[in-house]
Motif scaffolding. Structure first.
Motif, PDB file in Angstrom:
ATOM      1  N   ARG A 100     -34.254  21.157 102.687  1.00 59.13           N
ATOM      2  CA  ARG A 100     -34.217  22.442 102.734  1.00 59.13           C
ATOM      3  C   ARG A 100     -33.356  23.117 101.853  1.00 59.13           C
ATOM      4  N   PHE A 101     -33.765  24.018 100.918  1.00 61.01           N
ATOM      5  CA  PHE A 101     -32.943  24.651  99.708  1.00 61.01           C
ATOM      6  C   PHE A 101     -32.457  25.716 100.537  1.00 61.01           C
ATOM      7  N   PRO A 102     -30.994  26.411  99.905  1.00 58.49           N
ATOM      8  CA  PRO A 102     -30.481  27.373 100.593  1.00 58.49           C
ATOM      9  C   PRO A 102     -31.128  28.780 100.814  1.00 58.49           C
ATOM     10  N   ALA A 103     -32.290  28.669  99.749  1.00 53.04           N
ATOM     11  CA  ALA A 103     -33.051  30.066  99.800  1.00 53.04           C
ATOM     12  C   ALA A 103     -34.033  29.926 100.930  1.00 53.04           C
ATOM     13  N   GLY A 104     -34.118  28.524 101.527  1.00 53.94           N
ATOM     14  CA  GLY A 104     -35.190  28.536 102.770  1.00 53.94           C
ATOM     15  C   GLY A 104     -36.390  27.904 102.466  1.00 53.94           C
ATOM     16  N   VAL A 105     -36.656  27.397 101.278  1.00 50.38           N
ATOM     17  CA  VAL A 105     -37.828  26.818 100.700  1.00 50.38           C
ATOM     18  C   VAL A 105     -37.633  24.938 101.185  1.00 50.38           C
ATOM     19  N   TRP A 106     -38.684  24.802 101.728  1.00 52.04           N
ATOM     20  CA  TRP A 106     -38.819  23.276 102.223  1.00 52.04           C
ATOM     21  C   TRP A 106     -39.649  22.432 100.999  1.00 52.04           C
ATOM     22  N   SER A 107     -39.182  21.288 100.805  1.00 48.03           N
ATOM     23  CA  SER A 107     -39.619  20.419  99.560  1.00 48.03           C
ATOM     24  C   SER A 107     -39.415  19.045 100.079  1.00 48.03           C
ATOM     25  N   GLY A 108     -39.667  17.907  99.290  1.00 48.66           N
ATOM     26  CA  GLY A 108     -39.819  16.671  99.638  1.00 48.66           C
ATOM     27  C   GLY A 108     -40.295  15.572  98.644  1.00 48.66           C
ATOM     28  N   GLY A 109     -39.763  14.498  98.847  1.00 48.76           N
ATOM     29  CA  GLY A 109     -40.431  13.434  98.165  1.00 48.76           C
ATOM     30  C   GLY A 109     -39.179  12.441  97.176  1.00 48.76           C
ATOM     31  N   GLY A 110     -38.350  13.190  96.688  1.00 45.92           N
ATOM     32  CA  GLY A 110     -37.380  12.649  96.120  1.00 45.92           C
ATOM     33  C   GLY A 110     -36.351  11.633  96.760  1.00 45.92           C
ATOM     34  N   LYS A 111     -35.431  11.247  95.979  1.00 45.58           N
ATOM     35  CA  LYS A 111     -34.430  10.399  96.686  1.00 45.58           C
ATOM     36  C   LYS A 111     -33.310  11.214  97.215  1.00 45.58           C
ATOM     37  N   PRO A 112     -32.836  10.810  98.500  1.00 49.88           N
ATOM     38  CA  PRO A 112     -31.737  11.719  99.251  1.00 49.88           C
ATOM     39  C   PRO A 112     -30.691  11.905  98.137  1.00 49.88           C
ATOM     40  N   SER A 113     -30.211  11.042  97.419  1.00 43.70           N
ATOM     41  CA  SER A 113     -29.180  11.169  96.448  1.00 43.70           C
ATOM     42  C   SER A 113     -29.380  12.067  95.152  1.00 43.70           C
TER      43      SER A 113
END
Length: 96
Positions: free
Chosen positions: A35-48
């Motif tokens: 969850r980006f600071p602007a409130g947008v949710w995303s996913g699929g990358g590496k945690p790092s």
């Protein structure tokens, strides 16, 4: 039951057999949801991933990206309600 016309004699309809087969073929995988600071949710990358430095990071097992996002949103809502610290890139939330 008597098998007819080459159909399996398992007591299930063709629809039930198809649903069981689909459920067996679905594989749960571990998704990185952010969850980006602007409130947008995303996913699929590496945690790092460097793009996630300012994000809340959740590691969620699910069958799809959309299901993982919904689980992460639910988890976040509970954390906010409890007043708990939100996960960071350095300390991501790891769901079971």
């Amino acid at each position: 039951m008597v098998a007819r016309f080459g159909q399996p004699d398992d007591g299930h309809t063709a629809e039930t057999r198809r649903q069981v087969k689909e459920n067996d073929s679905m594989e749960s995988r571990l998704w990185t949801i952010v969850r980006f600071p602007a409130g947008v949710w995303s996913g699929g990358g590496k945690p790092s991933d460097s793009d996630y430095e300012e994000c809340e990071v959740y590691r969620i097992p699910a069958d799809s990206l959309e299901k993982a996002k919904k689980k992460a949103q639910s988890i976040r809502a509970r954390l906010v309600k409890k007043g708990s610290d939100l996960p960071t890139q350095n300390e991501p939330y790891k769901a079971d």
